[in-house]
Each structure stands twice: as C-alpha cells, then as structure tokens.
Design an enzyme around this catalytic site. Structure first.
Site, PDB file in Angstrom:
ATOM      1  N   ASP A  21      -1.007   6.220   8.189  1.00 54.45           N
ATOM      2  CA  ASP A  21      -1.960   5.761   8.467  1.00 54.45           C
ATOM      3  C   ASP A  21      -3.453   6.013   9.384  1.00 54.45           C
ATOM      4  OD1 ASP A  21      -1.844   3.161   9.497  1.00 54.45           O
ATOM      5  OD2 ASP A  21      -0.834   2.768  11.017  1.00 54.45           O
ATOM      6  N   HIS A  38      -9.539   5.788   2.689  1.00 50.79           N
ATOM      7  CA  HIS A  38      -8.502   5.958   1.520  1.00 50.79           C
ATOM      8  C   HIS A  38      -8.930   6.718   0.836  1.00 50.79           C
ATOM      9  CE1 HIS A  38      -6.485   2.109   3.392  1.00 50.79           C
ATOM     10  NE2 HIS A  38      -7.889   1.624   2.983  1.00 50.79           N
ATOM     11  N   TRP A  70      -0.505  -6.807   1.392  1.00 52.68           N
ATOM     12  CA  TRP A  70      -1.118  -8.117   0.866  1.00 52.68           C
ATOM     13  C   TRP A  70      -1.845  -9.175   1.383  1.00 52.68           C
ATOM     14  CZ3 TRP A  70      -0.905  -6.897  -4.269  1.00 52.68           C
ATOM     15  CH2 TRP A  70       0.028  -6.481  -4.748  1.00 52.68           C
ATOM     16  N   LEU A 132      10.433  19.037  -6.593  1.00 52.08           N
ATOM     17  CA  LEU A 132       9.895  17.834  -5.627  1.00 52.08           C
ATOM     18  C   LEU A 132      10.376  16.518  -6.242  1.00 52.08           C
ATOM     19  CD1 LEU A 132       9.168  16.868  -3.045  1.00 52.08           C
ATOM     20  CD2 LEU A 132       6.804  17.442  -3.609  1.00 52.08           C
ATOM     21  N   GLU A 208      14.130  12.233  12.821  1.00 53.20           N
ATOM     22  CA  GLU A 208      13.593  12.660  13.890  1.00 53.20           C
ATOM     23  C   GLU A 208      12.070  12.663  13.805  1.00 53.20           C
ATOM     24  OE1 GLU A 208      14.568  14.916  16.271  1.00 53.20           O
ATOM     25  OE2 GLU A 208      16.661  14.287  15.254  1.00 53.20           O
TER      26      GLU A 208
HETATM   27  C1  IPE Z   1       2.050   0.969   7.561  1.00 51.35           C
HETATM   28  O1  IPE Z   1       0.627   1.097   7.946  1.00 51.35           O
HETATM   29  C2  IPE Z   1       1.321   1.349   5.631  1.00 51.35           C
HETATM   30  C3  IPE Z   1       1.082   1.808   5.317  1.00 51.35           C
HETATM   31  C4  IPE Z   1       0.613   3.217   5.526  1.00 51.35           C
HETATM   32  C5  IPE Z   1       1.258   1.697   3.901  1.00 51.35           C
HETATM   33  P1  IPE Z   1       0.174   0.080   8.358  1.00 51.35           P
HETATM   34  O2  IPE Z   1      -1.335   0.122   9.104  1.00 51.35           O
HETATM   35  O3  IPE Z   1       0.080  -1.706   7.573  1.00 51.35           O
HETATM   36  O4  IPE Z   1       0.855  -1.155   9.162  1.00 51.35           O
HETATM   37  P2  IPE Z   1       0.706  -1.279  10.951  1.00 51.35           P
HETATM   38  O5  IPE Z   1       0.408  -2.795  10.338  1.00 51.35           O
HETATM   39  O6  IPE Z   1      -0.334  -0.819  11.295  1.00 51.35           O
HETATM   40  O7  IPE Z   1       2.540  -1.808  11.309  1.00 51.35           O
HETATM   41  C1  IPE Z   2      -3.946   3.454   6.210  1.00 53.11           C
HETATM   42  O1  IPE Z   2      -4.117   4.167   6.748  1.00 53.11           O
HETATM   43  C2  IPE Z   2      -2.861   2.917   4.781  1.00 53.11           C
HETATM   44  C3  IPE Z   2      -2.645   1.571   3.925  1.00 53.11           C
HETATM   45  C4  IPE Z   2      -2.015   1.040   4.699  1.00 53.11           C
HETATM   46  C5  IPE Z   2      -3.000   1.489   3.078  1.00 53.11           C
HETATM   47  P1  IPE Z   2      -4.799   1.431   6.934  1.00 53.11           P
HETATM   48  O2  IPE Z   2      -5.749   1.304   6.148  1.00 53.11           O
HETATM   49  O3  IPE Z   2      -3.764   1.353   8.106  1.00 53.11           O
HETATM   50  O4  IPE Z   2      -5.770   2.485   8.685  1.00 53.11           O
HETATM   51  P2  IPE Z   2      -5.432   2.002   9.105  1.00 53.11           P
HETATM   52  O5  IPE Z   2      -4.855   1.525  10.103  1.00 53.11           O
HETATM   53  O6  IPE Z   2      -6.684   0.785   9.643  1.00 53.11           O
HETATM   54  O7  IPE Z   2      -7.273   2.315  10.660  1.00 53.11           O
HETATM   55 MG    MG Z   3      -2.997   1.220   9.731  1.00 44.88          MG
END
Ligand code: IPE
Ligand code: IPE
Ligand code: MG
Length: 247
Positions: A21, A38, A70, A132, A208
C-alpha cells in the site's frame, strides 16, 4: 552486521503475506500521477521476492488488486491491468532463474482477457519451480472467497459429497483459494494504514501483524528483513501461557 545475517534461518515464517500500500501517496509526494507510484511498486515486488528467496520463506502472497479496487477511476484500473501484463513479461525470466512458481487467488475470471492469458502462461511456465510460491491476490477479497467457499460447501452437501455434520475448520480451509498453502505467519502492511482491507480474514487468524510507515515503492530487501526480525522477537502463544510455551 547485515540484517540478513541476523535472521535465524530455523524460525522463518513459512508464509508471508503483504498488503502493498501507498503507491498513490508516494507518487503524489513527487508531484506525479498515481500510476507512476504503481510502476515504481514493481521494484519493491522484485526486492521482496529476492528477500523471500534469501531468507527461505516458501510462500509469499502479494495483495495486488482487491475486489474493492474495481471502484477506482477506470483509467487507473486500465493502467494497473497493463502494468500487470508488462510486469509478467518483464519478470518471467527472473521467476524461472530463481525457481519461483506463480499462483493466483481471487476472482481472476473478472480480469481482462489479456491478463488472464498472460497469467495462465506464466503459471504454466513456472509450474516446475520449487523454491518459492508467489501467490498474487488479484480481484481478491476475503469475503468474496468465503462466500464462494460456503456456496461450494452447500452444493457438495446437497449432492451428498460431504456430510454437514462432518464439516470442520479444515474443511473450510480446503474450500478457500489458498487450500494448498499454509496460513500466513506474518502479515506486512506498508504506508502506515492499520487495517486488513478484506485480505485473508480466515487465514490470518493467528498471523503476526507488522505495520510500517514506508510507502510500498520505497520498500526494499532490508525492510523485509526488518519485518522478519520483528517476527522472530514475538512470542507466539496460540492461547497458551508463556510458561507452557517455554517449557
Ligand atoms: C488494499 O489497499 C488493496 C491492495 C493493496 C491491493 P487499498 O489501498 O485498496 O485499501 P484501502 O481502501 O485503503 O483500505
Ligand atoms: C496500493 O497503493 C496499490 C493498489 C491498491 C493497487 P494505493 O494505490 O492504494 O496507494 P495509496 O494508498 O492511494 O497511497
Ligand atoms: Mg491504498
């Protein structure tokens, strides 16, 4: 001493799951479009794979796209799907060189056809690798997975394949997408968010949890080792007492 050398190789989690994230925020800080974040996240994926192989982690699940994702703007979804195809093209050789076997969990039939074809090719292409298991969670959510499991169990009961009275915790595990993998022992989430976001709710029962402020595109091998070292300091009691564990 290098962090990798500090790791006790006899107590490495068999399965590490990561919520990758913070890509969007990383890009925004640099005044760039979210997709730039990304794209740079791929470097962190590569680093995590390398670190998992070096430490002897046998299963690594990466949350790459959730069911809820989505709902993002269509342009970002399209860019993520393109990136998935490009990444598989770019990394396939490395997967094979490092004996990494690709798997997916999630509702992958909802992905664009091009992604499905690429994924299937890479899954077939890596199926003899043994070091892995790389498990990509794509169009995945835990509630979707559990709902599907319940549906399939109900069908099998109706068809007389299983007896309702004989349903055990193990049975439910067998109907989940992760049936062939042990439960994660360590779950890492980057970007300073402290939530599970519909990820592996059943499987994380005794994992954990490790949270770091590091944004995913900045995550590197040493961050992975730091998480493993933190895991190794924990006392996993599974409901028992310290005295029982140390006896
Ligand atoms: C969770 O991250 C999904 C992935 C890392 C693929 P999000 O950024 O979508 O989650 P929320 O919406 O902040 O909970
Ligand atoms: C995680 O990064 C990747 C996906 C959920 C695909 P985010 O796109 O959620 O990045 P933030 O959380 O908006 O910074
Ligand atoms: Mg995110």
């Amino acid at each position: 001493m290098a962090l990798l050398e500090k790791i006790n190789k006899t107590n490495v989690p068999k399965h590490v799951a990561i919520i990758m994230d913070g890509n969007g925020r990383w890009a925004k800080k640099k005044g760039m479009m979210r997709i730039f974040g990304h794209q740079n996240g791929v470097k962190a994926v590569r680093a995590s794979l390398e670190a998992a192989v070096k430490t002897g982690v046998q299963n690594l699940t990466l949350y790459a796209f959730s069911t809820e994702n989505w709902n993002r703007p269509q342009a970002e979804i399209n860019a993520l799907m393109e990136l998935l195809v490009d990444t598989i093209n770019g990394e396939l050789k490395t997967l094979n060189e490092n004996s990494i076997r690709l798997h997916t969990i999630g509702n992958t039939t909802s992905l664009p056809q091009k992604c499905q074809t690429k994924l299937q090719e890479a899954i077939n292409n890596t199926k003899h690798n043994t070091k892995l298991n790389l498990i990509l969670a794509l169009s995945y959510s835990s509630r979707w997975e559990i709902t599907n499991a319940v549906k399939n169990i109900a069908k099998d009961v109706a068809e007389g394949k299983i007896n309702a009275d004989q349903i055990e915790e193990k049975t439910i595990g067998q109907y989940l997408n992760t049936s062939q993998f042990p439960d994660p022992e360590l779950m890492i989430r980057t970007s300073g968010e402290y939530r599970i976001s519909n990820f592996l709710l059943w499987q994380l029962a005794y994992a954990e949890l490790y949270f770091t402020e590091t944004l995913w595109p900045d995550f590197r091998e040493d961050d992975f080792y730091t998480a493993i070292l933190d895991f190794q300091k924990r006392e996993r009691r599974f409901g028992m007492t310290t005295e029982q564990i140390t006896a």
